[in-house]
Every structure is written in structure tokens, then in C-alpha cells.
Design an enzyme around this catalytic site. Structure first.
Site, PDB file in Angstrom:
ATOM      1  N   THR A   1      37.298  23.430  41.066  1.00 47.49           N
ATOM      2  CA  THR A   1      37.777  22.961  39.760  1.00 47.49           C
ATOM      3  C   THR A   1      38.713  23.998  39.148  1.00 47.49           C
ATOM      4  O   THR A   1      38.406  25.184  39.132  1.00 47.49           O
ATOM      5  CB  THR A   1      36.570  22.728  38.820  1.00 47.49           C
ATOM      6  OG1 THR A   1      35.681  21.821  39.464  1.00 47.49           O
ATOM      7  CG2 THR A   1      37.013  22.159  37.489  1.00 47.49           C
TER       8      THR A   1
ATOM      9  N   CYS B   1      44.131  49.046  40.855  1.00 48.36           N
ATOM     10  CA  CYS B   1      43.244  48.600  41.928  1.00 48.36           C
ATOM     11  C   CYS B   1      42.850  49.754  42.844  1.00 48.36           C
ATOM     12  O   CYS B   1      41.900  49.658  43.600  1.00 48.36           O
ATOM     13  CB  CYS B   1      43.901  47.518  42.759  1.00 48.36           C
ATOM     14  SG  CYS B   1      44.432  46.134  41.775  1.00 48.36           S
TER      15      CYS B   1
ATOM     16  N   THR C   1      45.820  38.571  43.571  1.00 45.56           N
ATOM     17  CA  THR C   1      45.207  38.943  44.852  1.00 45.56           C
ATOM     18  C   THR C   1      44.808  37.706  45.653  1.00 45.56           C
ATOM     19  O   THR C   1      45.015  37.650  46.872  1.00 45.56           O
ATOM     20  CB  THR C   1      43.988  39.854  44.610  1.00 45.56           C
ATOM     21  OG1 THR C   1      44.456  41.105  44.093  1.00 45.56           O
ATOM     22  CG2 THR C   1      43.212  40.099  45.889  1.00 45.56           C
TER      23      THR C   1
ATOM     24  N   ALA D   1      49.304  35.691  35.980  1.00 49.30           N
ATOM     25  CA  ALA D   1      49.650  35.463  34.572  1.00 49.30           C
ATOM     26  C   ALA D   1      49.538  36.725  33.731  1.00 49.30           C
ATOM     27  O   ALA D   1      50.294  36.910  32.778  1.00 49.30           O
ATOM     28  CB  ALA D   1      48.745  34.386  33.990  1.00 49.30           C
TER      29      ALA D   1
END
Lengths: 387, 172
Positions: free
Chosen positions: A238, A325, A73, A201
Site C-alpha cells: 500500500t 549514512c 535507497t 523527497a
């Protein structure tokens, strides 16, 4: 009770080898920041870039064209908003289809409230977009076409390469939401003619919480998240290296094992469809051939989907009724309505998505439960005319 | 799953399934756009609900609500049955998830409609038992969906519920 998981479209289990590299990475430190200038930072960079190369190889991209994100998303939001903002001076018109995932349709809705115009082209009864409809929708101020590579509710694979020929010719950017296809079917960004491609992933046995966006070099795009210079200035913050390590390994496995995986999934799908013929009044959704190998969407007439799903869950079979979703939504699926399903039929839809660990024996057990469930619910349905 | 134990019990083993032959009253509510349809048929004897059955097309909550409302109404006088509310049905079920509260409305509505149908017939205004029709009927009814959170009626498509302000599932 053996649990049977037929809901890989909501998220695949983490592959044992993926889990292994992630745990190993944590055990060896697991905290290094690739932006640090010391040796721990250097090691983190090496880990990060190794994963990036593996993800790039999965779709035949260059490593520097891959930006890691937090999920599919985010990738989609980044692609659409990033291009819309970067190209706002050139134009504010975006073309899409009417069967997109919420991450696309809701993002476009927000852009519409900011003055962008959106054209959504229809699909045929299999859910296929006609590339000539895209061509006809192009205006002088069109800046972006965004269309899904494969649909997450019916599995139909769209003619993105043909659409890409049109957008290349017209100098318009093309983004494809390949979240459910990437890692499951071959993808070559050169052949697809895309400028941007979103992936996640947890659709190919990597961990949830990590995704990537392919950005073809020289594509004008703003970051979605501003801050530091991470990801070559395209995504501040990060990096989630623990997840990224897993995604890299998952991408490598997906690339190497893909032909065998597809063959296995197709044999499960064929077997499932054969057995499905024994239940009357079933409508199969999606394209008979141009479809994801592990996905079957079908509507059971006279019965509502959620009640079937819960009964199956009670018996240890996990499936979904539609996009995870959208499962809070009570309305019939917009995808099924777009391909011409009747409302009542669309409400009775189940989505089975198989994975590499599933077996035919699991399908056999599922059918015992499914036949019983459908019979029970049809018996109490006012729509079912008892025969 | 987000359902209470009582909901699951009534869903898995619903009571009073079916359709009474030659009923004294029929109540039909819902439409498949919102996802639920319910038919309740009643037999009335000495001003009491002597028999009651339901048929439901819908989610687990809708089926459990149908079963519960028929259990609650059975044997009651018509006046008592008219007093059964959505709230009392939901309470007897041990609560419903917020986005499923509208299902309890359907149950009480179907029951009340069946009773009204009985009164109408008694006054000599027999109504044709309406069958669920296909798309034409549903599209007309599309505006009749409810907010899954606060249960306010949604009269027009909007990304937010105008009553409680929560974002609504947008499908197009």
C-alpha cells in the site's frame, strides 16, 4: 541560541506549503487505499496520480514511468537488483564508479556474492568519471551501468548524459542515483539518456520516508518488493499516500522555484568560499564548477572532522563530516581517498550543505565559531606545527 | 550526540594539553586511517609521573580519553600508571559509545608506551622520537584498525567483523 542548519544533504526541512498539503490530506481522511474499488479508493487514486504527474514533470518523464518507493535507497536497490535479476540470463556484469553511495556499493557487493561481476571505474581529482573509462569497461555480458548523478560528499556532477550516449549505443541499461541532485538542479531524463533514475523527497523539501524511481517504459526490471499489483505491478505494498502527497507538492515547488533557489544557493556558496580563504591550510574538495549549488566540502589540515562537527554543534551550527549514512564508519571517506586525498586530510573534512532558508548572516556567525574551533583543535593536534 | 556529559566536559576543556620539552618518555599511537593519533609525553621524578601532556588528532572521544588518561596518570607511580586500563579510562568518562571504545585503547596504549620508552631510555636504549609520517606509514598500518563494535583487531578487509559478526562499514 539560534540553530543554524547547514546539513541539507542529510535531509531538507519540510517546506511549509508541503506540510500544509500533507496536513490537509490527513484532515480530509488520509487513509484511503488507492487499490480499493469504492469512492474512497477512487479519491485516493486521484491524489496518487496527481502527485505522480508532478514528480514526472520535475524530470520530464511520463507519469507512468514513476514508481513511488519508501526512500532513495529503496529506489537504488530496486533499480540495480531489479535489472540484475531480470537480465541475469543475458549477463552478470555491472559497471559503476568507485565513489558511489553505500546504497549502490553495498547492493553491488550482495550481487557479487551471488555471482555477478562488478567493475568500478576510478575518478579524477575532482571526482569526475571519464565516460571513455566506462566504454572500455564494457564487456559482452555487461547488463547495467550505475553511476551517481551528483556525489553526496563532494557535490561533483557527473557526465551522465555522455555515459548515456555510450550505453544507448551498446544497448546497455543505465541507472543514475540522482538522490542528492534531483529537485536541486535541472534534470531531464531524455537529455540524460537514462533508463532508471532514483530520487528522494527529503532532498528537495519534501518529507523523509518517500522516494521514487523513474523506470523508462519497456525497461526489463523485476520488482524489489513482491505482492499486490500496486504501482503498475512494479512495487507491491500500500502506498504511503501522506508522504506521496508531500513529495508531489515538493516536486512542483522545486520545478517552479528552481532558478531562484539555485541563484540563492550559489550566492551563499560563493560567500562561504570567500570567507573560507581566511583560514589557512584548507583543501576544497570537488569540482569548482560542475558541482551542486548548495554544497561545500573542505578539509581542514591537522584536525579531525568529527571533533570539529561536535564543537560546531555545541555552538548551534549543524553540519556533517560526510554522508550521514556512513557516519558510523570510522574510516576515512572512500570518496575523498578516491580523489586522492591523504588519509589525515580526508579525516578532517566538513560538509556544509546550504538550503533555501539560509542567510549570509548565518554564514558570518558560523565563521566566528569555525575559526575558534579550528584554532582550538589545531592547538592540541600532534600534526600541527605551531607557527 | 551520543557522548556522556563527562566526555563532553573533557572534550570541550581538555586538561594537560601540549608536549613536554625534553621529556623522559614519549608514547605515540594510532594512525589517521582509523582516524586517531595520540602523543603522550611524560616527565618522571622519583619513580612518579611528575608531569604529563598530550597532543591528539581525533574525534571527540579520542580527545576526551587523552585528557582523562593524563589526569588519571598524573602523580601516580610508574607501576600504578601501568595498571591504568582502557576499561578504567572509559569508566571514568562515564562510558563511551560502543563504536568509540577503541579510542580508550589508544589512551592507555599511549601512556604505557611513554612509560616503556622511559624504561628503555633508562637502560640506555634511547629511541628517536618518531614523527608521524605521511601515506607510507599509514598504509602499512591500515590493517591495524579495530571493529567499532567489539573492538577486535581487523586484520583484513571484510564486510563483517569475524569476532562479533556485526556488519562493518564498507567504504569501497
Amino acid at each position: 541560541m539560534e540553530l543554524i542548519y547547514f546539513d541539507h544533504i542529510s535531509g531538507t526541512p519540510i517546506h511549509p506549503l508541503v506540510k500544509e498539503v500533507m496536513i490537509k490530506y490527513i484532515e480530509e481522511g488520509g487513509f484511503g487505499n488507492p487499490s480499493s474499488q469504492h469512492r474512497i479508493g477512487d479519491a485516493a487514486i486521484e491524489t496518487l496520480e496527481d502527485a505522480r504527474s508532478k514528480v514526472a514533470a520535475l524530470i520530464n518523464a511520463k507519469p507512468e514511468e514513476i514508481v513511488f518507493t519508501s526512500c532513495g535507497t529503496e529506489s537504488v536497490n530496486h533499480a540495480i537488483k531489479g535489472v540484475a535479476f531480470a537480465r541475469a540470463k543475458k549477463g552478470k556484469h555491472i559497471i559503476t564508479s568507485n565513489i558511489e553511495h553505500q546504497s549502490v556499493s553495498r547492493t553491488l557487493r550482495v550481487l557479487m556474492s551471488m555471482g555477478y561481476q562488478v567493475t568500478a571505474v576510478p575518478v579524477d581529482r575532482y571526482g569526475l568519471v571519464d565516460p571513455s573509462d566506462i566504454e572500455k569497461a564494457i564487456k559482452d555480458d555487461t547488463i547495467l551501468v550505475t553511476g551517481m548523478h551528483a556525489n553526496n560528499e563532494i557535490g561533483t556532477i557527473e557526465p551522465i548524459a555522455e555515459i548515456g550516449k555510450i550505453t544507448r549505443k551498446k544497448g546497455i541499461l543505465l541507472h543514475t542515483d540522482a538522490v542528492v541532485s534531483c529537485g536541486n538542479i535541472p534534470i531531464n531524463v531524455e537529455e540524460l539518456n537514462v533508463d532508471l533514475l532514483s530520487m528522494a523527497a527529503n532532498q528537495f523539501y519534501g518529507p523523509p520516508g518517500v522516494g521514487a524511481l523513474f523506470i523508462k517504459e519497456k525497461t526489463p526490471i523485476y520488482p524489489l518488493i513482491d505482492g499486490g499489483t500496486q504501482e503498475n505491478n512494479r512495487r507491491a505494498g500500500t502506498q504511503n499516500l501522506i508522504g506521496i502527497v508531500g513529495m508531489g507538492k515538493a516536486a512542483e515547488l522545486a520545478r517552479l522555484e528552481m532558478p531562484a533557489r539555485i541563484e540563492h544557493l550559489l550566492s551563499l556558496k560563493r560567500y562561504f568560499l570567500e570567507r573560507l580563504k581566511t583560514i589557512e591550510d584548507i583543501v576544497i574538495n570537488g569540482h569548482p564548477e560542475k558541482s551542486l549549488p548548495g554544497l561545500v566540502s573542505f578539509s581542514v589540515e591537522y584536525v579531525e572532522g568529527e571533533s570539529m562537527m561536535i564543537m560546531l554543534d555545541e555552538k548551534g551550527v549543524c553540519v556533517s563530516t560526510r554522508s550521514a549514512c556512513a557516519s558510523g564508519s570510522l574510516r576515512a571517506s572512500h570518496v575523498l581517498i578516491a580523489i586522492g586525498s591523504e588519509y589525515a586530510t580526508a579525516q578532517g573534512t566538513l560538509l556544509f550543505s546550504f538550503g533555501i532558508d539560509n542567510t549570509k548572516a548565518q554564514i558570518d556567525r558560523t565563521f566566528d565559531v569555525l575559526i575558534e574551533t579550528v584554532g582550538f583543535l589545531r592547538n592540541i593536534s600532534p600534526l600541527y606545527k605551531k607557527k | 550526540m551520543q557522548y556522556s556529559e563527562t566526555v563532553m566536559e573533557h572534550f570541550k576543556s581538555p586538561k594537560n594539553i601540549g608536549r613536554i620539552e625534553n621529556p623522559d618518555g614519549i608514547g605515540e599511537v594510532g594512525n589517521p586511517v582509523c582516524g586517531d593519533m595520540m602523543t603522550i609525553t611524560i616527565k618522571v621524578k622519583d619513580n612518579r609521573i611528575d608531569d604529563i601532556k598530550f597532543e591528539t588528532f581525533g574525534c571527540g572521544a579520542a580527545i576526551a580519553v587523552s585528557s582523562m588518561v593524563t589526569e588519571m596518570a598524573k602523580g601516580k607511580t610508574l607501576e600504578e600508571a601501568m595498571k591504568i586500563t582502557n576499561k578504567s579510562v572509559a569508566e571514568n568518562l562515564g562510558g563511551l559509545p560502543k563504536n568509540k571504545l577503541h579510542c580508550s585503547n589508544l589512551g592507555a596504549d599511549a601512556l604505557h608506551k611513554a612509560i616503556m620508552d622511559y624504561y628503555n631510555r633508562k637502560e640506555g636504549k634511547p629511541k628517536e622520537p618518531k614523527q608521524f609520517e605521511k601515506v607510507e606509514y599509514m598504509e602499512k598500518k591500515e590493517a591495524g584498525c579495530h571493529c567499532p563494535y567489539c573492538d577486535a583487531e581487523l586484520s583484513e578487509p571484510s564486510p563483517f567483523c569475524k569476532s562479533c559478526g556485526k556488519p562493518l562499514p564498507v567504504d569501497k
